[in-house]
Design an enzyme around this catalytic site. Structure first.
Site, PDB file in Angstrom:
ATOM      1  CE  LYS A 169      13.537 -41.757 -44.302  1.00 30.60           C
ATOM      2  NZ  LYS A 169      13.773 -42.734 -43.218  1.00 30.60           N
ATOM      3  N   GLY A 224      27.352 -37.451 -34.121  1.00 25.84           N
ATOM      4  CA  GLY A 224      26.046 -36.815 -34.269  1.00 25.84           C
ATOM      5  C   GLY A 224      25.194 -36.989 -33.030  1.00 25.84           C
ATOM      6  CB  VAL A 225      24.838 -35.422 -29.862  1.00 28.38           C
ATOM      7  CG1 VAL A 225      25.889 -36.417 -29.404  1.00 28.38           C
ATOM      8  CG2 VAL A 225      25.508 -34.069 -30.146  1.00 28.38           C
ATOM      9  N   GLY A 226      22.137 -35.587 -32.452  1.00 33.62           N
ATOM     10  CA  GLY A 226      20.794 -35.096 -32.753  1.00 33.62           C
ATOM     11  C   GLY A 226      19.787 -35.887 -31.931  1.00 33.62           C
ATOM     12  CB  VAL A 255      18.619 -41.251 -32.610  1.00 34.28           C
ATOM     13  CG1 VAL A 255      18.963 -42.649 -32.093  1.00 34.28           C
ATOM     14  CG2 VAL A 255      17.224 -41.251 -33.228  1.00 34.28           C
TER      15      VAL A 255
HETATM   16  N1  PHE Z   1      12.355 -42.030 -39.773  1.00 38.07           N
HETATM   17  C1  PHE Z   1      12.656 -43.090 -38.887  1.00 38.07           C
HETATM   18  C2  PHE Z   1      13.315 -44.262 -39.607  1.00 38.07           C
HETATM   19  O1  PHE Z   1      14.070 -44.069 -40.519  1.00 38.07           O
HETATM   20  C3  PHE Z   1      11.553 -43.510 -38.003  1.00 38.07           C
HETATM   21  C4  PHE Z   1      10.130 -43.657 -38.425  1.00 38.07           C
HETATM   22  C5  PHE Z   1       9.678 -44.059 -39.670  1.00 38.07           C
HETATM   23  C6  PHE Z   1       9.208 -43.458 -37.476  1.00 38.07           C
HETATM   24  C7  PHE Z   1       8.336 -44.248 -39.922  1.00 38.07           C
HETATM   25  C8  PHE Z   1       7.887 -43.662 -37.712  1.00 38.07           C
HETATM   26  C9  PHE Z   1       7.440 -44.054 -38.932  1.00 38.07           C
HETATM   27  O2  PHE Z   1      13.159 -45.406 -39.267  1.00 38.07           O
END
Ligand code: PHE
Length: 363
Positions: A79, A182-184, A186
């Site tokens: 991440k 949370g209505v972001g 997703v």
């Molecule tokens: N950030 C999102 C997750 O936590 C989705 C994601 C990750 C999309 C990596 C594409 C690639 O899952």
């Protein structure tokens, strides 16, 4: 201290970058490359301090490892967190994203990214200017798969039905009270799925514009933040930031099921056991929210069609949750512990780390 956070972490590497022009800090946490190249979103927001930002990156990266491991996707967990100052003008933000892309390209396939909290597909277009081919979810116009949010929301909805069925014996959420926190990107789409299913939807939110839109224009019942955790409902769907299920919120909860899109919903793994003791069924976050991370990279690298991706996401979330709920019941363990065991089983079978070079991946 940053040092002790890393020392206590079980991941592989952390890349730290101070961005002088904006005063931002970037942390790229590579948790595991056992199943494939580390893959995870780029989160961009301001934090109280850099410790909080690093902590977020470390925990989110571990979550990605487990997210891919449960369904056996050949990707590892990583991440990126870009910890930005409170205000950042659009031009500076663009340049920052380009420098972020350059760093990702220099990592040469150790880390692949996509959108997360605070970044969009349009941002992926900018990151990809310098970071290609390690950037997923560019806009469709730019040749990418677009936003991963619809796939994540679809998986969460399918998983919510499975969880609801496990408790109440029926799948239909019609007239059931579902509370979305949370209505972001997703959460908003989840509200649509729920409305189509004729559920009774409630929501809470901190962004005034979103409150206005959903409460006043869409006529969704709004719950003020201070009443959120004690709101009676059938299903609670955390779709905002992490850590909302903790020792102070659990005693207040009046729901039967927790099934939402947020990453890192539990403050600590032991909170899962507290939920079980209280008779609340928890759909582990990284199991139910795999949709985007599963679909978008597969659309771009494996040629999945949109409809095939939808089918795969819904089926895989359903079957994973069914297996986890059955395992939790038969072994009398929390659902997050059951999910962890399944993930660990896949990780331990993987043997050697897979080379992260783009030519050897994807297969
Ligand atoms: N950030 C999102 C997750 O936590 C989705 C994601 C990750 C999309 C990596 C594409 C690639 O899952």
């Amino acid at each position: 201290m940053l040092e002790s956070l890393i020392q206590e972490w079980d991941g592989e590497a952390v890349i730290v970058r101070r961005d002088q022009p904006t005063g931002s800090w970037t942390f790229i946490a590579i948790h595991s490359t056992l199943l494939g190249p580390a893959t995870g979103g780029t989160r961009m927001k301001s934090y109280s301090d850099q410790q909080a930002a690093l902590q977020d990156a470390l925990r989110l990266a571990a979550g990605m490892t487990y997210k891919f491991a449960v369904p056996g996707i050949e990707r590892g967990g990583g991440k990126a967190v870009i910890s930005i100052p409170k205000s950042l003008d659009p031009e500076s933000r663009k340049h920052l994203l380009r420098r972020h892309g350059k760093l990702i390209r220099q990592l040469g396939g150790l880390f692949y990214t996509g959108p997360d909290v605070g970044t969009s597909s349009a941002d992926m277009d900018i990151i990809a200017e310098t970071g290609s081919p390690y950037v997923f979810c560019r806009t469709v116009e730019a040749g990418g798969a677009g936003s991963p949010a619809p796939f994540t929301a679809l998986g969460v909805f399918a998983g919510m039905e499975v969880a609801y069925k496990h408790v109440f014996g029926e799948t239909s959420l019609k007239h059931r009270k579902v509370f979305v926190q949370g209505v972001g990107s997703v959460g908003a789409l989840l509200v649509e799925h729920l409305r189509n299913a004729e559920a009774e939807v409630l929501f809470t939110e901190v962004d005034d514009r979103l409150i206005q839109h959903f409460r006043d224009e869409r006529d969704v019942q709004f719950v003020p933040l201070e009443d959120a955790y004690k709101t009676e409902c059938d299903v609670f769907a955390p779709c905002a930031l992490g850590g909302v299920i903790n020792e102070s919120t659990i005693p207040q909860l009046k729901c039967h099921v927790i099934a939402g899109a947020a990453n890192n919903q539990l403050a600590k793994p032991e909170d899962g056991a507290m939920l079980r003791a209280k008779g609340i069924l928890y759909a582990p976050d990284y199991v139910i929210n795999v949709g985007g991370a599963m679909a978008s990279p597969a659309i771009e690298t494996l040629g999945w069609s949109h409809s095939h991706a939808e089918e795969r996401v819904a089926n895989s979330v359903r079957s994973a949750l069914e297996r986890i709920f059955a395992m939790a019941d038969s072994a009398d363990i929390s659902t997050n512990e059951a999910a962890r065991r399944i993930a660990e089983e896949h990780l331990s079978k993987s043997g050697q780390p897979i080379s992260a070079s783009p030519t050897s991946f994807p297969r």
